[in-house]
Design a protein around this motif. Structure first.
Motif, short mmCIF file in Angstrom:
data_model
loop_
_atom_site.label_atom_id
_atom_site.label_comp_id
_atom_site.label_asym_id
_atom_site.label_seq_id
_atom_site.Cartn_x
_atom_site.Cartn_y
_atom_site.Cartn_z
N SER A 119 0.83 -1.20 0.00
CA SER A 119 0.00 0.00 0.00
C SER A 119 0.86 1.26 0.00
N LEU A 120 1.90 1.28 0.85
CA LEU A 120 2.76 2.46 0.92
C LEU A 120 3.48 2.71 -0.40
N VAL A 121 4.03 1.66 -0.99
CA VAL A 121 4.83 1.81 -2.20
C VAL A 121 3.98 2.29 -3.37
N PHE A 122 2.84 1.66 -3.58
CA PHE A 122 2.04 2.02 -4.76
C PHE A 122 1.26 3.31 -4.56
N GLU A 123 0.92 3.65 -3.32
CA GLU A 123 0.34 4.97 -3.05
C GLU A 123 1.35 6.06 -3.40
N LEU A 124 2.62 5.80 -3.07
CA LEU A 124 3.66 6.78 -3.37
C LEU A 124 3.88 6.89 -4.88
N LEU A 125 3.85 5.76 -5.58
CA LEU A 125 4.00 5.81 -7.03
C LEU A 125 2.91 6.67 -7.65
N LYS A 126 1.67 6.50 -7.21
CA LYS A 126 0.56 7.32 -7.72
C LYS A 126 0.76 8.79 -7.38
N ALA A 127 1.36 9.05 -6.22
CA ALA A 127 1.55 10.43 -5.76
C ALA A 127 2.79 11.07 -6.36
N GLY A 128 3.49 10.37 -7.25
CA GLY A 128 4.73 10.90 -7.81
C GLY A 128 4.58 12.17 -8.60
N PHE A 129 3.37 12.47 -9.07
CA PHE A 129 3.12 13.70 -9.82
C PHE A 129 3.12 14.93 -8.90
N THR A 130 2.93 14.72 -7.60
CA THR A 130 2.79 15.83 -6.67
C THR A 130 3.71 15.74 -5.46
N ALA A 132 7.76 15.47 -3.98
CA ALA A 132 9.14 15.77 -4.37
C ALA A 132 10.07 14.59 -4.12
N CYS A 133 11.10 14.50 -4.96
CA CYS A 133 12.16 13.50 -4.79
C CYS A 133 13.45 14.22 -4.42
N TYR A 134 14.61 13.59 -4.60
CA TYR A 134 15.87 14.11 -4.06
C TYR A 134 16.27 15.46 -4.65
N ASP A 135 15.88 15.78 -5.90
CA ASP A 135 16.33 17.04 -6.51
C ASP A 135 15.38 18.21 -6.25
N GLY A 136 14.36 17.98 -5.41
CA GLY A 136 13.43 19.05 -5.07
C GLY A 136 12.25 19.15 -6.01
N ASN A 138 9.05 17.34 -8.23
CA ASN A 138 8.20 16.16 -8.08
C ASN A 138 8.87 14.98 -8.78
N PHE A 139 8.63 13.79 -8.27
CA PHE A 139 9.27 12.60 -8.85
C PHE A 139 8.99 12.51 -10.34
N PHE A 140 7.73 12.73 -10.73
CA PHE A 140 7.39 12.85 -12.15
C PHE A 140 7.22 14.33 -12.45
N ASP A 141 8.11 14.87 -13.26
CA ASP A 141 8.17 16.32 -13.45
C ASP A 141 8.77 16.64 -14.81
N GLU A 142 8.53 17.84 -15.28
CA GLU A 142 9.07 18.28 -16.56
C GLU A 142 10.36 19.09 -16.40
N GLU A 143 10.79 19.33 -15.16
CA GLU A 143 11.92 20.23 -14.94
C GLU A 143 12.96 19.64 -14.00
N HIS A 144 13.31 18.38 -14.18
CA HIS A 144 14.43 17.82 -13.41
C HIS A 144 15.72 18.46 -13.91
N PRO A 145 16.54 19.01 -13.02
CA PRO A 145 17.77 19.67 -13.45
C PRO A 145 18.90 18.68 -13.72
N VAL A 146 19.51 18.79 -14.88
CA VAL A 146 20.71 18.02 -15.22
C VAL A 146 21.79 19.03 -15.58
N TYR A 147 22.96 18.92 -14.93
CA TYR A 147 23.98 19.96 -15.03
C TYR A 147 25.02 19.65 -16.11
N GLU A 148 25.63 20.71 -16.57
CA GLU A 148 26.62 20.61 -17.65
C GLU A 148 27.85 19.83 -17.22
N ASN A 149 28.26 19.99 -15.96
CA ASN A 149 29.49 19.36 -15.47
C ASN A 149 29.17 18.22 -14.51
N THR A 150 30.10 17.28 -14.44
CA THR A 150 29.87 16.10 -13.61
C THR A 150 29.80 16.42 -12.12
#
Length: 305
Positions: A119-130, A132-136, A138-150
């Motif tokens: 229940s916890l895992v799949f409720e969280l998967l459904k809530a991924g649109f709203t 946040a994950c580690y980069d601040g 939402n887990f499913f988002d259009e603006e995950h930042p990927v940087y030029e340098n490693t």
């Protein structure tokens, strides 16, 4: 004929209830499916901090001294939550030799404890649109930042791992890479689900005041997100074109610095209402004309209803 209630009788009765609970717990744990999408991570404190999220380890040619990389300072934490389930049995029922009729209740308690991570895992998967994950983002988002340098510096590119139409979004389906040590989601377990009992009126006001015996399950755990790059969500129709679009997006994900991440979309997760479309998509037709046949395992998840 009334039964004489003694401490020995109550101890034996609870031992029977506990055995039934443990039997049902173990049996149900064999049928749960949360581990398809989540990695179990033990916890030994109130929360786990995952500073390494955001880093994909890689090797480089060793020229000169080693290049030391600090853990990314995202500070993503999963705080354990506490859960309980409690039932009561009237003393009169034990006294009237009816304690056995409650055995199925402990079977269900064991089953409920086993399926709680699901229940916890799949409720969280459904809530991924709203949520946040580690980069601040939402887990499913259009603006995950990927940087030029490693090292996480330089120009930033926004990367999307979702496809949601502006109007009339349909039921969500998910494409996941489950081949890595850390799957797209994390199930964090602080304690095992344990059952305890209160049956002594001298040590329990509730037992004394209400003339009932109390049995309860206690569980500390929680679910959180792993790498967003291992998951893609869509609310577009589940067609070959949209499925192919999701696969291409995932396979094109890069880490900071532009290094390909070699994502392998291996699991298609759908709600029951999309099962027919998903099977047509992933199963080869009679003429062998389905180009996406066999490209992912199908997981029909009833928790996504």
């Amino acid at each position: 004929m009334a039964v004489s209630i003694t401490p020995a009788l109550l101890a034996a009765l609870f031992a029977g209830y506990r055995a039934e609970y443990q039997k049902a717990l173990a049996a149900a744990q064999q049928t749960t499916q949360w581990a398809k999408v989540a990695t179990l991570v033990p916890s030994s404190t109130s929360e786990n901090i995952y500073p390494w999220l955001g880093q994909f380890p890689t090797l480089r040619e060793w020229i000169g001294a080693r290049v030391l990389k600090d853990m990314a300072a995202h500070g993503y934490a999963i705080k354990n939550r506490k859960f309980e389930g409690t039932v009561t049995i009237e003393r009169d029922k034990v006294e009237d030799d009816l304690a056995g009729v409650f055995m199925p209740m402990f079977t269900e308690m064991g089953r409920a404890a086993a399926y709680h991570p699901e229940s916890l895992v799949f409720e969280l998967l459904k809530a991924g649109f709203t949520t946040a994950c580690y980069d601040g983002q939402n887990f499913f988002d259009e603006e995950h930042p990927v940087y030029e340098n490693t090292d996480g510096t330089g120009a930033v590119t926004s990367v999307s791992n979702m496809d949601v139409p502006a109007a009339d979004p349909g039921p969500a389906w998910f494409l996941l890479d489950t081949t890595r040590a850390i799957k797209p989601l994390i199930f964090q377990e602080r304690t095992k689900p344990e059952i305890t009992s209160k049956t002594d009126p001298n040590n329990s006001d509730h037992v004394f005041n209400h003339d009932v015996y109390v049995h309860g399950v206690r569980y500390r755990c929680n679910a959180g997100f792993g790498f967003w790059q291992m998951a893609y969500a869509s609310q577009q129709p589940l067609t070959g074109d949209n499925y192919g679009k999701a696969r291409a997006a995932m396979q094109g994900f890069t880490a900071d610095g532009g290094r390909p991440m070699k994502i392998k979309p291996t699991l298609l997760v759908v709600p029951p209402q999309l099962e027919a479309q998903a099977r047509k998509l992933l199963v080869k037709d009679e003429n062998g004309g389905n180009e996406w046949a066999g490209t992912a395992e199908l997981f029909v998840c009833d928790e996504l209803v």
